[in-house]
Design a protein around this motif. Structure first.
Motif, PDB file in Angstrom:
ATOM      1  N   VAL A 126       0.589   8.577   9.753  1.00  0.00           N
ATOM      2  CA  VAL A 126       1.872   8.151   8.822  1.00  0.00           C
ATOM      3  C   VAL A 126       2.566   9.420   8.315  1.00  0.00           C
ATOM      4  O   VAL A 126       3.955   9.641   8.364  1.00  0.00           O
ATOM      5  N   TYR A 127       2.047  10.662   7.728  1.00  0.00           N
ATOM      6  CA  TYR A 127       2.344  11.689   7.666  1.00  0.00           C
ATOM      7  C   TYR A 127       3.125  12.386   8.672  1.00  0.00           C
ATOM      8  O   TYR A 127       4.205  13.181   8.416  1.00  0.00           O
ATOM      9  N   PRO A 151       0.581  -1.060   0.092  1.00  0.00           N
ATOM     10  CA  PRO A 151      -0.022   0.053  -0.068  1.00  0.00           C
ATOM     11  C   PRO A 151       0.741   1.276  -0.013  1.00  0.00           C
ATOM     12  O   PRO A 151       1.968   1.192   0.607  1.00  0.00           O
ATOM     13  N   ALA A 152       0.109   2.532  -0.613  1.00  0.00           N
ATOM     14  CA  ALA A 152       0.910   3.501  -0.562  1.00  0.00           C
ATOM     15  C   ALA A 152       1.216   4.213   0.883  1.00  0.00           C
ATOM     16  O   ALA A 152       2.557   4.674   1.323  1.00  0.00           O
ATOM     17  N   LYS A 153       0.490   3.802   1.546  1.00  0.00           N
ATOM     18  CA  LYS A 153       0.847   4.201   3.320  1.00  0.00           C
ATOM     19  C   LYS A 153       1.902   3.346   3.537  1.00  0.00           C
ATOM     20  O   LYS A 153       2.567   4.203   4.593  1.00  0.00           O
ATOM     21  N   TRP A 154       1.978   2.266   3.387  1.00  0.00           N
ATOM     22  CA  TRP A 154       3.240   1.362   3.968  1.00  0.00           C
ATOM     23  C   TRP A 154       4.402   1.898   3.345  1.00  0.00           C
ATOM     24  O   TRP A 154       5.438   2.049   4.062  1.00  0.00           O
ATOM     25  N   ARG A 170       3.815  -9.643   4.832  1.00  0.00           N
ATOM     26  CA  ARG A 170       3.828  -8.870   3.658  1.00  0.00           C
ATOM     27  C   ARG A 170       2.196  -8.848   3.213  1.00  0.00           C
ATOM     28  O   ARG A 170       1.955  -7.870   2.880  1.00  0.00           O
ATOM     29  N   CYS A 171       1.716  -9.960   3.220  1.00  0.00           N
ATOM     30  CA  CYS A 171       0.340 -10.122   2.515  1.00  0.00           C
ATOM     31  C   CYS A 171      -0.711  -9.310   3.564  1.00  0.00           C
ATOM     32  O   CYS A 171      -1.810  -9.072   2.859  1.00  0.00           O
ATOM     33  N   GLU A 172      -0.312  -8.797   4.550  1.00  0.00           N
ATOM     34  CA  GLU A 172      -1.359  -8.186   5.561  1.00  0.00           C
ATOM     35  C   GLU A 172      -1.091  -6.864   5.592  1.00  0.00           C
ATOM     36  O   GLU A 172      -1.822  -6.274   6.261  1.00  0.00           O
ATOM     37  N   ARG A 173      -0.025  -6.217   4.816  1.00  0.00           N
ATOM     38  CA  ARG A 173       0.195  -4.857   5.168  1.00  0.00           C
ATOM     39  C   ARG A 173      -1.279  -3.646   4.822  1.00  0.00           C
ATOM     40  O   ARG A 173      -1.310  -2.817   5.187  1.00  0.00           O
ATOM     41  N   GLY A 174      -2.134  -4.145   3.712  1.00  0.00           N
ATOM     42  CA  GLY A 174      -2.954  -3.539   3.396  1.00  0.00           C
ATOM     43  C   GLY A 174      -4.347  -3.823   4.267  1.00  0.00           C
ATOM     44  O   GLY A 174      -5.256  -3.334   3.981  1.00  0.00           O
ATOM     45  N   LEU A 175      -4.280  -4.768   5.397  1.00  0.00           N
ATOM     46  CA  LEU A 175      -5.386  -4.799   6.093  1.00  0.00           C
ATOM     47  C   LEU A 175      -5.343  -4.024   7.318  1.00  0.00           C
ATOM     48  O   LEU A 175      -6.382  -4.187   7.981  1.00  0.00           O
ATOM     49  N   LEU A 176      -4.509  -3.300   7.621  1.00  0.00           N
ATOM     50  CA  LEU A 176      -4.267  -2.529   8.860  1.00  0.00           C
ATOM     51  C   LEU A 176      -4.763  -1.071   8.538  1.00  0.00           C
ATOM     52  O   LEU A 176      -4.280  -0.215   7.900  1.00  0.00           O
ATOM     53  N   ASN A 188       8.005  -0.262  14.394  1.00  0.00           N
ATOM     54  CA  ASN A 188       9.112  -1.217  13.787  1.00  0.00           C
ATOM     55  C   ASN A 188       8.605  -2.383  13.352  1.00  0.00           C
ATOM     56  O   ASN A 188       8.883  -3.111  12.693  1.00  0.00           O
ATOM     57  N   PHE A 189       7.096  -2.890  14.079  1.00  0.00           N
ATOM     58  CA  PHE A 189       6.585  -4.191  13.771  1.00  0.00           C
ATOM     59  C   PHE A 189       5.768  -3.926  12.421  1.00  0.00           C
ATOM     60  O   PHE A 189       5.887  -4.771  11.467  1.00  0.00           O
ATOM     61  N   PHE A 190       5.071  -2.607  12.278  1.00  0.00           N
ATOM     62  CA  PHE A 190       4.121  -2.301  11.185  1.00  0.00           C
ATOM     63  C   PHE A 190       5.119  -2.103   9.961  1.00  0.00           C
ATOM     64  O   PHE A 190       4.605  -2.502   8.825  1.00  0.00           O
ATOM     65  N   PHE A 191       6.326  -1.575  10.122  1.00  0.00           N
ATOM     66  CA  PHE A 191       6.790  -1.122   8.875  1.00  0.00           C
ATOM     67  C   PHE A 191       8.094  -1.534   8.187  1.00  0.00           C
ATOM     68  O   PHE A 191       8.885  -1.165   7.476  1.00  0.00           O
TER      69      PHE A 191
END
Length: 404
Positions: A121-122, A59-62, A107-113, A91-94
């Motif tokens: 994030v900004y 995801p762009a956010k990631w 990796r497959c769950e980055r878009g589920l958060l 650290n866990f998320f990114f």
């Protein structure tokens, strides 16, 4: 909106100037690169930031957060004894794939958060930039400069991934959203002809006092047989002949794994092509467009590139042939598949610690691509660059240059 691939200030020259006159050039370089990442996202809606339709895209956010996490993890925590983490969970998320740094989101769950939010994030990016600015406007030692440069090169890699990941994520929407224009479908101007190279010794690898990744190091001599290489990339017009000759139904031109992939995934044309009553169309980040026949074909797998070459009675160049020849043709519009497996150069060694995981651990089951693409930042391009992907992947701006 038209986005150009920016020609960023080169950090190496800025560093030399920095040592001499205490100028702010390193900070300006840092700011320009960091700002461009956010510029890519200017036309996104809030819902666009979390899209992840397949495991290969993020995801762009990631991307926005991960590139900031890199500076936090490898610079601020190392050099600022008073540094306080923006958020202990980040650290866990990114973290992406650095096992030495700790556990991470699948990796497959980055878009589920849904949390942290885009707003957070900004805020994280601004927090990191404020902390980095203190260092960037002070005297930096060589190790600090080295990590900053790696962090900025890493961010430029993710700028290209951000563009290609967004394209894939938006392409599954039948509205074919238009978010920006990088002129990805323009005509190729190079006239095709063959350049002859005689058998002999050629020098390969990076040997200059400028930035490169560790997988480019190990400058060495190779012996090549006689070969010829095309000065032009294969165009959409030429690739349509491959399709119309029913090559996607002909197992004789495919590698065994490639034929299995074609059948299993029901592949019949390059990614993003759409057949219409009026001919082929193609999805671009500027919306659905008529396919430009004279543009270089793109978004094809290694399997497709190899099959096309086989059908033409030719082959793909090795990465060594490509590097030996690249000054004789224009490159940089497409990442060009080579026939070379991704392996270490002589004398390759990994750095200590988690940064040593950057390239070396991926040297198995991948193919090398050379050159750059329309989405690559200009100052990130160099002829020794070794990109690498699995042979079935197509979401990067990949293309074909023939050899014989």
């Amino acid at each position: 909106m038209k986005i150009g691939m920016k020609n960023h200030i080169k950090l190496a020259s800025a560093a030399e100037e920095r040592k001499e006159d205490n100028s702010p050039q390193i900070f300006l370089c840092y700011k320009e690169i960091r700002d461009y990442t956010e510029e890519i996202c200017e036309n996104l809606e809030i819902e666009d930031y979390s899209l992840q339709p397949i495991v290969d895209v993020s995801p762009a956010k990631w991307h926005l957060a991960h590139t900031s996490w890199f500076f936090e993890t490898f610079f601020l925590k190392k050099f600022d004894p008073n540094y306080v983490e923006f958020n202990e969970f980040f650290n866990f998320f990114f973290n992406s794939y650095y096992n030495g740094v700790g556990a991470r989101t699948k990796r497959c769950e980055r878009g589920l958060l849904s949390r942290p939010t885009v707003k957070e994030v900004y805020e994280f990016r601004n927090y990191i930039d404020d902390k980095m600015k203190i260092f960037l406007l002070s005297q930096l030692d060589n190790l600090q400069l080295e990590i900053i440069e790696l962090g900025l090169q890493h961010e430029q890699q993710h700028q290209e991934l951000l563009i290609t990941d967004l394209k894939y994520s938006l392409s599954i929407n039948p509205m074919y959203p238009a978010v920006f224009n990088i002129q990805e479908n323009r005509k190729q101007v190079d006239l095709p002809h063959w350049v002859q190279f005689n058998k002999g010794q050629y020098q390969i690898g990076h040997n200059k006092d400028t930035f490169c990744y560790d997988n480019e190091q190990g400058h060495h001599t190779v012996y090549l047989q006689d070969f010829q290489i095309s000065t032009a990339l294969v165009t959409n017009r030429e690739y349509i002949e491959f399709i119309e000759s029913k090559c996607y139904q002909n197992p004789l031109v495919w590698l065994s794994d490639g034929w299995d992939w074609v059948q299993k995934e029901e592949i019949a044309h390059p990614l993003y092509w759409v057949r219409s009553q009026n001919g082929w169309k193609v999805y671009t980040l500027d919306g659905l467009k008529d396919l430009e026949p004279d543009a270089p074909v793109t978004h094809i797998s290694y399997y497709e590139a190899a099959a096309y070459a086989e059908w033409r009675g030719m082959r793909l160049p090795s990465e060594f042939e490509w590097e030996a020849a690249c000054k004789q043709f224009n490159w940089g519009q497409r990442w060009e598949w080579t026939a070379s497996a991704y392996l270490p150069y002589p004398g390759f060694s990994k750095k200590d610690g988690a940064i040593g995981e950057y390239n070396g651990k991926f040297m198995i089951n991948l193919m090398v691509l050379r050159g750059a693409s329309i989405a690559t930042p200009q100052s990130h391009k160099r002829f020794t660059y070794r990109n690498f992907f699995s042979p079935h992947l197509r979401w990067q701006f990949t293309g074909i240059r023939l050899c014989k």
